[in-house]
Enzyme design. Structure first.
Site, PDB file in Angstrom:
ATOM      1  N   GLY A  39       1.811  -7.655  -0.970  1.00 28.32           N
ATOM      2  CA  GLY A  39       1.901  -6.289  -0.439  1.00 28.32           C
ATOM      3  C   GLY A  39       1.194  -5.267  -1.310  1.00 28.32           C
ATOM      4  O   GLY A  39       0.618  -5.602  -2.352  1.00 28.32           O
ATOM      5  N   VAL A  42       2.473  -2.829  -3.134  1.00 26.19           N
ATOM      6  CA  VAL A  42       3.089  -2.705  -4.463  1.00 26.19           C
ATOM      7  C   VAL A  42       2.906  -4.007  -5.250  1.00 26.19           C
ATOM      8  O   VAL A  42       2.599  -3.983  -6.442  1.00 26.19           O
ATOM      9  CB  VAL A  42       4.595  -2.356  -4.339  1.00 26.19           C
ATOM     10  CG1 VAL A  42       5.255  -2.323  -5.708  1.00 26.19           C
ATOM     11  CG2 VAL A  42       4.775  -1.017  -3.631  1.00 26.19           C
ATOM     12  N   SER A  94       2.471 -16.183   3.887  1.00 31.40           N
ATOM     13  CA  SER A  94       1.506 -16.151   2.773  1.00 31.40           C
ATOM     14  C   SER A  94       1.559 -17.385   1.899  1.00 31.40           C
ATOM     15  O   SER A  94       0.777 -17.485   0.940  1.00 31.40           O
ATOM     16  CB  SER A  94       1.771 -14.917   1.902  1.00 31.40           C
ATOM     17  OG  SER A  94       1.696 -13.757   2.669  1.00 31.40           O
ATOM     18  N   CYS A 111       9.610   6.784  -4.556  1.00 31.56           N
ATOM     19  CA  CYS A 111       8.364   7.259  -5.174  1.00 31.56           C
ATOM     20  C   CYS A 111       8.292   8.784  -5.265  1.00 31.56           C
ATOM     21  O   CYS A 111       7.898   9.345  -6.290  1.00 31.56           O
ATOM     22  CB  CYS A 111       7.166   6.711  -4.411  1.00 31.56           C
ATOM     23  SG  CYS A 111       7.281   6.865  -2.630  1.00 31.56           S
ATOM     24  N   GLN A 128       2.665  13.091   1.724  1.00 31.30           N
ATOM     25  CA  GLN A 128       2.725  11.694   1.284  1.00 31.30           C
ATOM     26  C   GLN A 128       1.620  10.831   1.889  1.00 31.30           C
ATOM     27  O   GLN A 128       1.336  10.904   3.086  1.00 31.30           O
ATOM     28  CB  GLN A 128       4.104  11.123   1.606  1.00 31.30           C
ATOM     29  CG  GLN A 128       5.198  11.857   0.847  1.00 31.30           C
ATOM     30  CD  GLN A 128       6.590  11.278   1.000  1.00 31.30           C
ATOM     31  OE1 GLN A 128       7.542  12.032   1.142  1.00 31.30           O
ATOM     32  NE2 GLN A 128       6.730   9.966   0.966  1.00 31.30           N
ATOM     33  N   HIS A 138       0.679  10.670  -3.725  1.00 35.83           N
ATOM     34  CA  HIS A 138       1.461  11.724  -3.071  1.00 35.83           C
ATOM     35  C   HIS A 138       1.234  13.066  -3.779  1.00 35.83           C
ATOM     36  O   HIS A 138       0.947  13.116  -4.981  1.00 35.83           O
ATOM     37  CB  HIS A 138       2.955  11.417  -3.172  1.00 35.83           C
ATOM     38  CG  HIS A 138       3.424  10.272  -2.324  1.00 35.83           C
ATOM     39  ND1 HIS A 138       2.646   9.635  -1.401  1.00 35.83           N
ATOM     40  CD2 HIS A 138       4.655   9.663  -2.268  1.00 35.83           C
ATOM     41  CE1 HIS A 138       3.355   8.679  -0.805  1.00 35.83           C
ATOM     42  NE2 HIS A 138       4.568   8.671  -1.323  1.00 35.83           N
TER      43      HIS A 138
HETATM   44  N1  LIG Z   1       4.017   1.440  -1.043  1.00 35.44           N
HETATM   45  C1  LIG Z   1       4.611   2.248  -1.897  1.00 35.44           C
HETATM   46  O1  LIG Z   1       4.019   3.189  -2.413  1.00 35.44           O
HETATM   47  C2  LIG Z   1       6.045   2.038  -2.294  1.00 35.44           C
HETATM   48  C3  LIG Z   1       6.587   2.883  -3.227  1.00 35.44           C
HETATM   49  C4  LIG Z   1       7.892   2.696  -3.635  1.00 35.44           C
HETATM   50  C5  LIG Z   1       8.628   1.675  -3.085  1.00 35.44           C
HETATM   51  N2  LIG Z   1       8.098   0.863  -2.151  1.00 35.44           N
HETATM   52  C6  LIG Z   1       8.938  -0.203  -1.614  1.00 35.44           C
HETATM   53  O2  LIG Z   1       8.402  -1.474  -2.008  1.00 35.44           O
HETATM   54  C7  LIG Z   1       8.622  -2.422  -0.995  1.00 35.44           C
HETATM   55  C8  LIG Z   1       7.278  -3.035  -0.570  1.00 35.44           C
HETATM   56  O3  LIG Z   1       6.423  -2.007  -0.129  1.00 35.44           O
HETATM   57  P1  LIG Z   1       4.877  -2.246   0.136  1.00 35.44           P
HETATM   58  O4  LIG Z   1       4.334  -0.907   0.396  1.00 35.44           O
HETATM   59  O5  LIG Z   1       4.275  -3.093  -0.928  1.00 35.44           O
HETATM   60  O6  LIG Z   1       4.934  -3.090   1.527  1.00 35.44           O
HETATM   61  P2  LIG Z   1       3.858  -4.082   2.133  1.00 35.44           P
HETATM   62  O7  LIG Z   1       2.498  -3.748   1.705  1.00 35.44           O
HETATM   63  O8  LIG Z   1       4.163  -4.107   3.589  1.00 35.44           O
HETATM   64  O9  LIG Z   1       4.255  -5.504   1.492  1.00 35.44           O
HETATM   65  C9  LIG Z   1       5.457  -6.176   1.809  1.00 35.44           C
HETATM   66  C10 LIG Z   1       5.564  -7.454   0.980  1.00 35.44           C
HETATM   67  O10 LIG Z   1       6.832  -8.060   1.274  1.00 35.44           O
HETATM   68  C11 LIG Z   1       6.606  -9.426   1.621  1.00 35.44           C
HETATM   69  N3  LIG Z   1       7.587  -9.918   2.577  1.00 35.44           N
HETATM   70  C12 LIG Z   1       7.835  -9.460   3.820  1.00 35.44           C
HETATM   71  N4  LIG Z   1       8.784 -10.225   4.427  1.00 35.44           N
HETATM   72  C13 LIG Z   1       9.136 -11.179   3.517  1.00 35.44           C
HETATM   73  C14 LIG Z   1      10.051 -12.271   3.527  1.00 35.44           C
HETATM   74  N5  LIG Z   1      10.799 -12.546   4.589  1.00 35.44           N
HETATM   75  N6  LIG Z   1      10.131 -13.031   2.423  1.00 35.44           N
HETATM   76  C15 LIG Z   1       9.371 -12.781   1.345  1.00 35.44           C
HETATM   77  N7  LIG Z   1       8.484 -11.756   1.263  1.00 35.44           N
HETATM   78  C16 LIG Z   1       8.370 -10.978   2.344  1.00 35.44           C
HETATM   79  C17 LIG Z   1       5.232  -9.417   2.252  1.00 35.44           C
HETATM   80  O11 LIG Z   1       4.740 -10.737   2.264  1.00 35.44           O
HETATM   81  P3  LIG Z   1       3.723 -11.228   3.419  1.00 35.44           P
HETATM   82  O12 LIG Z   1       2.380 -10.685   3.049  1.00 35.44           O
HETATM   83  O13 LIG Z   1       3.812 -12.716   3.302  1.00 35.44           O
HETATM   84  O14 LIG Z   1       4.240 -10.686   4.711  1.00 35.44           O
HETATM   85  C18 LIG Z   1       4.505  -8.488   1.290  1.00 35.44           C
HETATM   86  O15 LIG Z   1       4.167  -9.183   0.120  1.00 35.44           O
HETATM   87  C19 LIG Z   1       9.356  -1.686   0.135  1.00 35.44           C
HETATM   88  O16 LIG Z   1      10.740  -1.866  -0.046  1.00 35.44           O
HETATM   89  C20 LIG Z   1       8.972  -0.252  -0.097  1.00 35.44           C
HETATM   90  O17 LIG Z   1       9.937   0.648   0.417  1.00 35.44           O
HETATM   91  C21 LIG Z   1       6.805   1.005  -1.737  1.00 35.44           C
END
Ligand SMILES: NC(=O)c1ccc[n+]([C@@H]2O[C@H](COP(=O)([O-])OP(=O)(O)OC[C@H]3O[C@@H](n4cnc5c(N)ncnc54)[C@H](OP(=O)(O)O)[C@@H]3O)[C@@H](O)[C@H]2O)c1
Length: 385
Positions: A57, A59, A85, A179, A206, A293
């Site tokens: 993902g 992050v 994946s 964040c 954001q 942001h």
């Molecule tokens: N983006 C930000 O700026 C940010 C900031 C603070 C907090 N967060 C938090 O961090 C988390 C991830 O955010 P992101 O933005 O990185 O999301 P993202 O890009 O959608 O990535 C999600 C990740 O979770 C994995 N995943 C999904 N379903 C899964 C499962 N059943 N088992 C194992 N892994 C699974 C995905 O794997 P696959 O590729 O295999 O689907 C991918 O690696 C969220 O809780 C979000 O709220 C994000």
């Protein structure tokens, strides 16, 4: 291999680095392109065994970059994601790893698990990892408000996890704040400490990356469609057009008319600052910026604080740089903060609608994938060593 990136604005970067000040923080040094922890080696036999849940993902990919850039010590590294994946190759620190499906046995013989796979995965697998003696640093909101789970910004409240150390024979969960909350508190904690804050009103702008890798891809795709075909065709992540548009944050709405993102700012700030003695409200908006942001913050202070003193104490806070050049109308922009460790603060000015020296306005930009997520989590992991 999956990749997430943002093109740094070189002109802005030059101007920003010339404004950087040396920080009074023994763990980091400023002056180079980014702050670098100097004390750690990387792959080492006595380093912790680390796994990343959600490595594919937005992050997760940033975790890899931050761990490498900060020379985080490790003896083993494991890459975890969904079954979709499993088998994907991930490069880290000169080695190729095969991504494994996250299961209950993933945490056997692991010391640190960096979680960024969403709230439901954290809720299910976080406690399993802890049972196996692992420390979980969780990026989701699953445990942020759970009593006994520290909610930590290392520059602000490292004391909240003072008794958590690898080798203590037990595991535990440390939550990474939202964040927007991290970025707001990086800009305002120095003021809270010096004179106290009575009321804080935050308006956010954001970026797409805050909604994950697919939201970034959709913004890029829609922008191409608008430029080439004059209309948005792809609407898979958000129900409306995002390119050349903005909208109220996509977090679920609550009965009080605020959305969950806005209420996180309220609740998490009180937990991190360990006080109920502050009034907070927020309006969170998604803007068509790819990464980093921005937030406008209005403060009512408990005691007088001049603009000059505010500027001085904010600039001295670790992890904060000023861009506050009135003569050239040059203030923080997401392109300054993108791919940077520091949060950038500017437009520091007296709020002329409030009496005396008790009202203050400021503007902050921070990379929410870095300081708002991966970097903060790795800093937390450093506190476990
Ligand atoms: N983006 C930000 O700026 C940010 C900031 C603070 C907090 N967060 C938090 O961090 C988390 C991830 O955010 P992101 O933005 O990185 O999301 P993202 O890009 O959608 O990535 C999600 C990740 O979770 C994995 N995943 C999904 N379903 C899964 C499962 N059943 N088992 C194992 N892994 C699974 C995905 O794997 P696959 O590729 O295999 O689907 C991918 O690696 C969220 O809780 C979000 O709220 C994000």
């Amino acid at each position: 291999m999956f990749s997430v990136g943002a093109s740094p604005n070189t002109a802005a970067r030059t101007s920003v680095s010339s404004l950087k000040k040396t920080k009074q923080n023994s763990r980091v040094k400023s002056g180079s392109r980014r702050n670098v922890v100097q004390t750690f080696a990387k792959k080492t036999p006595d380093g912790p065994r680390v796994c990343i849940a959600g490595v594919t993902g937005a992050v997760g990919q940033e975790f890899l970059r931050v761990l490498k850039q900060r020379d985080f010590p490790y003896s083993e590294m494991k890459m975890l994601a969904s079954s979709r994946s499993a088998g994907k190759e991930v490069e880290f620190d000169g080695e190729t790893y095969t991504t494994e499906e996250l299961t209950e046995t993933s945490f056997d013989n692991m010391d640190i698990a960096l979680f960024s796979a969403g709230g439901s995965i954290s809720k299910k697998f976080g406690p399993i990892a802890v049972e196996k003696g692992c420390y979980v640093v969780d990026n989701s909101s699953a445990f942020r408000m759970t009593e006994g789970v520290p909610l930590v910004i290392p520059e602000v409240n490292p004391e909240a996890m003072a008794d958590m150390k690898i080798g203590s024979g037990k595991g535990g969960i440390i939550a990474n704040p939202n964040c927007s909350t991290i970025i707001a508190l990086m800009a305002t904690t120095a003021i809270q400490r010096k004179v106290g804050i009575e009321r804080m009103v935050v308006s956010t702008y954001q970026a797409a990356s805050g909604a994950g890798a697919q939201a970034m891809a959709e913004l890029e795709q829609q922008t191409r469609e608008l430029v080439n075909d004059g209309e948005v065709k792809t609407k898979e992540i958000f129900p409306w057009g995002y390119a050349f548009n903005l909208f109220s944050h996509n977090a679920p709405m609550m009965d009080n008319g605020y959305n969950e993102e806005e209420m996180k700012m309220v609740k998490e700030t009180k937990k991190i600052w360990n006080t109920d003695d502050i009034s907070i409200c927020a309006t969170c908006i998604r803007v068509p910026v790819m990464r980093a942001h921005a937030e406008s913050i209005n403060l009512t202070l408990k005691n007088d604080l001049s603009e000059e003193e505010a500027r001085k104490i904010i600039s001295e806070f670790p992890g904060v740089s000023l861009i506050d050049d009135r003569a050239n109308n040059r203030f923080p922009m997401p392109s300054d903060a993108s791919d940077q460790d520091d949060c950038f603060v500017g437009r520091i000015r007296r709020d002329i609608s409030q009496k005396g020296n008790k009202g203050l306005e400021l503007f902050v930009c921070g990379d929410q994938i870095r300081k708002g997520a991966a970097q903060n989590a790795v800093q937390v992991a450093e506190l476990l060593l």
